[in-house]
Design a protein around this motif. Structure first.
Motif, PDB file in Angstrom:
ATOM      1  N   LEU A 128      60.419  21.345  85.681  1.00  0.00           N
ATOM      2  CA  LEU A 128      61.592  21.757  84.918  1.00  0.00           C
ATOM      3  C   LEU A 128      62.744  20.775  85.094  1.00  0.00           C
ATOM      4  N   LEU A 129      62.910  20.296  86.312  1.00  0.00           N
ATOM      5  CA  LEU A 129      63.964  19.317  86.577  1.00  0.00           C
ATOM      6  C   LEU A 129      63.682  18.006  85.850  1.00  0.00           C
ATOM      7  N   LEU A 130      62.436  17.560  85.851  1.00  0.00           N
ATOM      8  CA  LEU A 130      62.086  16.336  85.136  1.00  0.00           C
ATOM      9  C   LEU A 130      62.366  16.472  83.639  1.00  0.00           C
ATOM     10  N   VAL A 131      62.041  17.620  83.083  1.00  0.00           N
ATOM     11  CA  VAL A 131      62.313  17.857  81.660  1.00  0.00           C
ATOM     12  C   VAL A 131      63.813  17.799  81.399  1.00  0.00           C
ATOM     13  N   ALA A 132      64.589  18.458  82.252  1.00  0.00           N
ATOM     14  CA  ALA A 132      66.044  18.470  82.079  1.00  0.00           C
ATOM     15  C   ALA A 132      66.630  17.063  82.211  1.00  0.00           C
ATOM     16  N   LEU A 133      66.144  16.301  83.166  1.00  0.00           N
ATOM     17  CA  LEU A 133      66.682  14.955  83.382  1.00  0.00           C
ATOM     18  C   LEU A 133      66.347  14.008  82.243  1.00  0.00           C
ATOM     19  N   THR A 134      65.151  14.124  81.718  1.00  0.00           N
ATOM     20  CA  THR A 134      64.704  13.162  80.708  1.00  0.00           C
ATOM     21  C   THR A 134      65.149  13.518  79.296  1.00  0.00           C
ATOM     22  N   ARG A 135      65.618  14.727  79.100  1.00  0.00           N
ATOM     23  CA  ARG A 135      66.046  15.151  77.759  1.00  0.00           C
ATOM     24  C   ARG A 135      67.143  14.216  77.244  1.00  0.00           C
ATOM     25  N   GLY A 136      66.813  13.489  76.173  1.00  0.00           N
ATOM     26  CA  GLY A 136      67.793  12.622  75.541  1.00  0.00           C
ATOM     27  C   GLY A 136      68.077  11.316  76.255  1.00  0.00           C
ATOM     28  N   ASN A 137      67.302  10.964  77.262  1.00  0.00           N
ATOM     29  CA  ASN A 137      67.548   9.720  77.999  1.00  0.00           C
ATOM     30  C   ASN A 137      66.277   8.876  77.998  1.00  0.00           C
ATOM     31  N   GLU A 138      66.245   7.883  77.119  1.00  0.00           N
ATOM     32  CA  GLU A 138      65.046   7.064  76.957  1.00  0.00           C
ATOM     33  C   GLU A 138      64.681   6.276  78.219  1.00  0.00           C
ATOM     34  N   GLU A 139      65.680   5.810  78.944  1.00  0.00           N
ATOM     35  CA  GLU A 139      65.391   5.044  80.171  1.00  0.00           C
ATOM     36  C   GLU A 139      64.653   5.910  81.182  1.00  0.00           C
ATOM     37  N   LEU A 140      65.139   7.121  81.391  1.00  0.00           N
ATOM     38  CA  LEU A 140      64.468   8.025  82.324  1.00  0.00           C
ATOM     39  C   LEU A 140      63.102   8.440  81.803  1.00  0.00           C
ATOM     40  N   GLN A 141      62.967   8.612  80.495  1.00  0.00           N
ATOM     41  CA  GLN A 141      61.673   8.951  79.915  1.00  0.00           C
ATOM     42  C   GLN A 141      60.649   7.860  80.217  1.00  0.00           C
ATOM     43  N   LYS A 142      61.075   6.605  80.084  1.00  0.00           N
ATOM     44  CA  LYS A 142      60.179   5.486  80.376  1.00  0.00           C
ATOM     45  C   LYS A 142      59.801   5.451  81.857  1.00  0.00           C
ATOM     46  N   LEU A 143      60.789   5.654  82.721  1.00  0.00           N
ATOM     47  CA  LEU A 143      60.505   5.659  84.161  1.00  0.00           C
ATOM     48  C   LEU A 143      59.510   6.753  84.526  1.00  0.00           C
ATOM     49  N   VAL A 144      59.714   7.937  83.981  1.00  0.00           N
ATOM     50  CA  VAL A 144      58.820   9.056  84.276  1.00  0.00           C
ATOM     51  C   VAL A 144      57.415   8.760  83.747  1.00  0.00           C
ATOM     52  N   ALA A 145      57.331   8.179  82.561  1.00  0.00           N
ATOM     53  CA  ALA A 145      56.021   7.830  82.001  1.00  0.00           C
ATOM     54  C   ALA A 145      55.309   6.810  82.887  1.00  0.00           C
ATOM     55  N   PHE A 146      56.036   5.814  83.363  1.00  0.00           N
ATOM     56  CA  PHE A 146      55.421   4.795  84.218  1.00  0.00           C
ATOM     57  C   PHE A 146      55.063   5.325  85.602  1.00  0.00           C
ATOM     58  N   GLU A 147      55.669   6.418  85.995  1.00  0.00           N
ATOM     59  CA  GLU A 147      55.340   7.043  87.284  1.00  0.00           C
ATOM     60  C   GLU A 147      54.115   7.960  87.180  1.00  0.00           C
ATOM     61  N   GLY A 148      53.514   8.030  86.001  1.00  0.00           N
ATOM     62  CA  GLY A 148      52.288   8.795  85.845  1.00  0.00           C
ATOM     63  C   GLY A 148      52.481  10.232  85.389  1.00  0.00           C
ATOM     64  N   ALA A 149      53.545  10.486  84.650  1.00  0.00           N
ATOM     65  CA  ALA A 149      53.825  11.858  84.223  1.00  0.00           C
ATOM     66  C   ALA A 149      52.732  12.420  83.321  1.00  0.00           C
ATOM     67  N   PHE A 150      52.219  11.597  82.413  1.00  0.00           N
ATOM     68  CA  PHE A 150      51.200  12.104  81.500  1.00  0.00           C
ATOM     69  C   PHE A 150      49.917  12.435  82.247  1.00  0.00           C
ATOM     70  N   GLU A 151      49.529  11.564  83.152  1.00  0.00           N
ATOM     71  CA  GLU A 151      48.328  11.818  83.938  1.00  0.00           C
ATOM     72  C   GLU A 151      48.488  13.086  84.774  1.00  0.00           C
ATOM     73  N   ARG A 152      49.665  13.238  85.353  1.00  0.00           N
ATOM     74  CA  ARG A 152      49.936  14.428  86.177  1.00  0.00           C
ATOM     75  C   ARG A 152      49.935  15.691  85.319  1.00  0.00           C
ATOM     76  N   ALA A 153      50.514  15.609  84.124  1.00  0.00           N
ATOM     77  CA  ALA A 153      50.535  16.774  83.233  1.00  0.00           C
ATOM     78  C   ALA A 153      49.116  17.179  82.850  1.00  0.00           C
ATOM     79  N   PHE A 154      48.274  16.212  82.515  1.00  0.00           N
ATOM     80  CA  PHE A 154      46.895  16.534  82.167  1.00  0.00           C
ATOM     81  C   PHE A 154      46.121  17.070  83.370  1.00  0.00           C
ATOM     82  N   SER A 155      46.448  16.576  84.547  1.00  0.00           N
ATOM     83  CA  SER A 155      45.827  17.085  85.768  1.00  0.00           C
ATOM     84  C   SER A 155      46.203  18.548  86.001  1.00  0.00           C
ATOM     85  N   ILE A 156      47.455  18.879  85.787  1.00  0.00           N
ATOM     86  CA  ILE A 156      47.919  20.260  85.947  1.00  0.00           C
ATOM     87  C   ILE A 156      47.234  21.156  84.918  1.00  0.00           C
ATOM     88  N   ILE A 157      47.122  20.675  83.687  1.00  0.00           N
ATOM     89  CA  ILE A 157      46.445  21.451  82.650  1.00  0.00           C
ATOM     90  C   ILE A 157      45.004  21.726  83.057  1.00  0.00           C
TER      91      ILE A 157
END
Length: 89
Positions: free
Chosen positions: A49-78
């Motif tokens: 929830l915090l990651l979603v709040a932080l990245t909302r509307g901020n492309e730089e943070l969105q890129k950082l989160v993506a490079f930190e493996g957010a998509f892989e982690r999300a699919f792992s949680i699913i």
């Protein structure tokens, strides 16, 4: 960790831009939050929830989160939660 994530979530609601600036300025902020997504379910959910709040509307943070493996982690949680099995949504 839970209380820290909850506190930061509250701060993101009231002082979101300041928190985003601090997160961008701290090279370990996003990786620490991503590590928190590997904790127990309660901490994981709060960190997400915090990651979603932080990245909302901020492309730089969105890129950082993506490079930190957010998509892989999300699919792992699913997969862990059985969300890929289908069923009632």
């Amino acid at each position: 960790k839970l209380y820290a994530a909850q506190t930061l979530s509250e701060v993101s609601e009231t002082r979101g831009e300041a928190l985003r600036a601090k997160a961008l300025g701290d090279p370990t902020a996003i990786s620490t939050l991503m590590d928190a997504t590997k904790e127990n379910e309660v901490i994981r959910n709060e960190a997400l929830l915090l990651l979603v709040a932080l990245t909302r509307g901020n492309e730089e943070l969105q890129k950082l989160v993506a490079f930190e493996g957010a998509f892989e982690r999300a699919f792992s949680i699913i997969a862990e939660e059985g969300g890929g099995d289908g069923g009632i949504v």
